[in-house]
Design a protein around this motif. Structure first.
Motif, short mmCIF file in Angstrom:
data_model
loop_
_atom_site.label_atom_id
_atom_site.label_comp_id
_atom_site.label_asym_id
_atom_site.label_seq_id
_atom_site.Cartn_x
_atom_site.Cartn_y
_atom_site.Cartn_z
N ILE A 104 4.34 -1.38 -0.39
CA ILE A 104 5.81 -1.87 -0.10
C ILE A 104 6.24 -1.65 1.17
CG2 ILE A 104 6.20 -1.54 -2.62
CD1 ILE A 104 7.57 0.80 -1.85
N GLY A 105 7.25 -2.49 1.62
CA GLY A 105 7.96 -2.29 2.87
C GLY A 105 8.88 -0.96 2.92
N PRO A 106 10.00 -1.08 3.86
CA PRO A 106 10.87 0.06 3.84
C PRO A 106 11.45 0.47 2.51
CG PRO A 106 11.07 -1.63 5.73
CD PRO A 106 10.22 -2.34 4.49
N MET A 107 11.66 1.62 2.34
CA MET A 107 12.42 2.16 1.27
C MET A 107 13.53 2.64 1.73
SD MET A 107 9.57 4.34 -0.97
CE MET A 107 10.62 4.58 -2.34
N PRO A 108 14.76 2.75 0.78
CA PRO A 108 16.17 3.31 1.53
C PRO A 108 15.99 4.65 2.04
CG PRO A 108 16.20 2.31 -0.84
CD PRO A 108 14.72 2.48 -0.44
N ARG A 109 16.68 4.95 2.85
CA ARG A 109 16.52 6.37 3.42
C ARG A 109 17.56 7.09 3.04
NH1 ARG A 109 12.90 6.20 7.63
NH2 ARG A 109 13.74 8.06 8.35
N ASP A 110 18.40 6.88 1.89
CA ASP A 110 19.12 8.03 1.83
C ASP A 110 18.29 8.96 0.83
OD1 ASP A 110 18.26 6.68 -0.87
OD2 ASP A 110 20.25 5.61 -1.12
N ALA A 111 19.03 9.97 0.16
CA ALA A 111 18.44 11.02 -0.63
C ALA A 111 17.76 10.55 -1.84
CB ALA A 111 19.41 12.11 -1.07
N GLU A 112 18.26 9.56 -2.43
CA GLU A 112 17.36 9.22 -3.71
C GLU A 112 16.19 8.27 -3.26
OE1 GLU A 112 18.08 6.06 -7.41
OE2 GLU A 112 19.88 6.41 -6.14
N GLY A 113 16.16 7.69 -2.25
CA GLY A 113 15.08 6.69 -1.64
C GLY A 113 14.05 7.79 -1.01
N LYS A 114 14.27 8.87 -0.30
CA LYS A 114 13.38 9.77 0.09
C LYS A 114 12.80 10.57 -1.08
CE LYS A 114 15.71 10.58 4.67
NZ LYS A 114 16.46 11.40 5.59
N ALA A 115 13.64 10.92 -2.07
CA ALA A 115 12.97 11.47 -3.21
C ALA A 115 11.99 10.64 -3.90
CB ALA A 115 14.02 11.81 -4.11
N LYS A 116 12.17 9.52 -4.12
CA LYS A 116 11.02 8.60 -4.49
C LYS A 116 10.16 8.29 -3.73
CE LYS A 116 10.56 5.46 -7.95
NZ LYS A 116 10.13 6.15 -9.38
N TYR A 117 10.12 8.17 -2.52
CA TYR A 117 9.20 8.31 -1.65
C TYR A 117 8.25 9.47 -1.85
CZ TYR A 117 6.37 8.05 3.12
OH TYR A 117 5.37 8.13 3.96
N ARG A 118 8.50 10.55 -1.90
CA ARG A 118 8.00 11.81 -2.04
C ARG A 118 7.33 11.77 -3.42
NH1 ARG A 118 12.24 14.18 0.23
NH2 ARG A 118 13.20 14.88 -1.82
N GLU A 119 7.96 11.18 -4.21
CA GLU A 119 7.34 11.14 -5.88
C GLU A 119 5.98 10.19 -5.94
OE1 GLU A 119 6.30 12.05 -9.36
OE2 GLU A 119 7.97 13.16 -8.07
N TYR A 120 6.26 9.06 -5.08
CA TYR A 120 5.16 8.16 -5.01
C TYR A 120 3.90 8.86 -4.31
CZ TYR A 120 7.68 3.89 -6.34
OH TYR A 120 8.44 2.80 -7.05
N MET A 121 4.10 9.43 -3.44
CA MET A 121 3.10 10.23 -2.64
C MET A 121 2.45 11.34 -3.69
SD MET A 121 3.29 10.98 1.30
CE MET A 121 2.99 9.68 2.16
N LYS A 122 3.09 12.16 -4.54
CA LYS A 122 2.85 13.04 -5.27
C LYS A 122 1.99 12.56 -6.72
CE LYS A 122 6.58 16.23 -4.21
NZ LYS A 122 6.07 17.51 -4.01
N SER A 123 2.37 11.10 -6.72
CA SER A 123 1.67 10.57 -8.23
C SER A 123 0.32 9.48 -7.65
CB SER A 123 2.82 9.82 -8.73
OG SER A 123 3.89 10.87 -9.14
N SER A 124 -0.03 9.56 -6.47
CA SER A 124 -0.99 8.69 -5.76
C SER A 124 -2.29 9.50 -5.64
CB SER A 124 -0.51 7.91 -4.79
OG SER A 124 0.77 7.05 -4.81
N LYS A 125 -3.32 8.73 -5.90
CA LYS A 125 -4.53 9.25 -5.35
C LYS A 125 -4.81 9.03 -3.98
CE LYS A 125 -7.22 8.69 -9.50
NZ LYS A 125 -8.41 7.96 -10.30
N TYR A 126 -4.57 7.96 -3.26
CA TYR A 126 -4.93 7.73 -2.01
C TYR A 126 -3.54 7.20 -1.19
CZ TYR A 126 -9.72 7.80 -3.61
OH TYR A 126 -10.87 7.74 -4.05
#
Length: 237
Positions: A104-126
């Motif tokens: 995807i493209g840019p994600m929101p840079r607020d606290a919720e968006g940053k938390a979601k970004y980290r969760e995607y990384m923690k839940s992805s193989k690559y």
């Protein structure tokens, strides 16, 4: 000017007062984020400086870690601004194309968006580490923090600590020309190899960590080790 160690974040700093700096830079060990061999980065002399986000100066290790391999349903993840020419190509081929490719493209840079970004990384193989305007990207170290195998798409990039780490043991390097084949490349990797790479990634994680007070073998010391290594290399050669 032997013994001078210069630290610059961008190679264009070299253009400053070239008559004065050309001779100095010739004998300096430069520590560069933009470790691009196509733009003058010298293997065996210059040092690749990892780009990192320190989310908390009081607790640099906050949120470090990720899910085990069995709890990573996303094959590949990327989110970020459309800097440079590689990322638009990545989205052109993979945005909203396959459910297991979270590109995807840019994600929101607020606290919720940053938390979601980290969760995607923690839940992805690559985790896709595609270059932006320059060859470096903080996603390389972020991937290591969240134990997501980095897939580096950045031709001519020299990764940090390459003097002592075998990056191919815990990361993938994909040519920019192979972006259309990205999913096939990832799916062709046997599960056993992926698990081994992820295990090795967790082993080298300690070398990329910042601490409020530096600890032995953390990133502070490893950067200094790279400088020392290249200084010794130059003397011995």
């Amino acid at each position: 000017m032997e013994g001078i160690i210069c630290s610059y974040h961008h190679l264009y700093a070299i253009s400053l007062a070239p008559r004065v700096t050309t001779k100095i830079f010739g004998s300096c060990i430069r520590v560069l984020c933009n470790s691009n061999i196509d733009k003058g980065f010298k293997l065996g002399k210059d040092v690749s400086l990892p780009v990192t986000y320190i989310r908390s100066s009081e607790n640099p290790l906050k949120d470090i870690g990720g899910n085990p391999p069995s709890e990573r349903p996303i094959l590949a993840f990327f989110a970020g601004g459309m800097h440079g020419y590689v990322r638009p190509i990545l989205l052109q081929y993979w945005y909203n194309k396959k459910p297991d490719m979270k590109i995807i493209g840019p994600m929101p840079r607020d606290a919720e968006g940053k938390a979601k970004y980290r969760e995607y990384m923690k839940s992805s193989k690559y985790c896709i580490c595609a270059k932006g305007y320059e060859v470096h990207t903080p996603r390389v170290v972020e991937s290591i923090y969240y134990e997501c195998v980095p897939v580096i798409i950045s031709d001519n990039y020299v990764p940090p600590l390459f003097e002592v780490l075998n990056w191919e043991a815990f990361a993938l390097f994909v040519s920019e020309d192979d972006i259309p084949n990205l999913r096939d490349i990832l799916l062709s990797i046997p599960e056993e190899r992926y698990i081994m790479m992820q295990r090795r990634l967790k082993m080298v994680q300690r070398y990329f960590l910042w601490h409020k007070i530096p600890l032995k073998y953390d990133l502070f010391h490893m950067i200094l080790h790279s400088v020392w290594h290249n200084r010794v290399f130059q003397v011995s050669s």
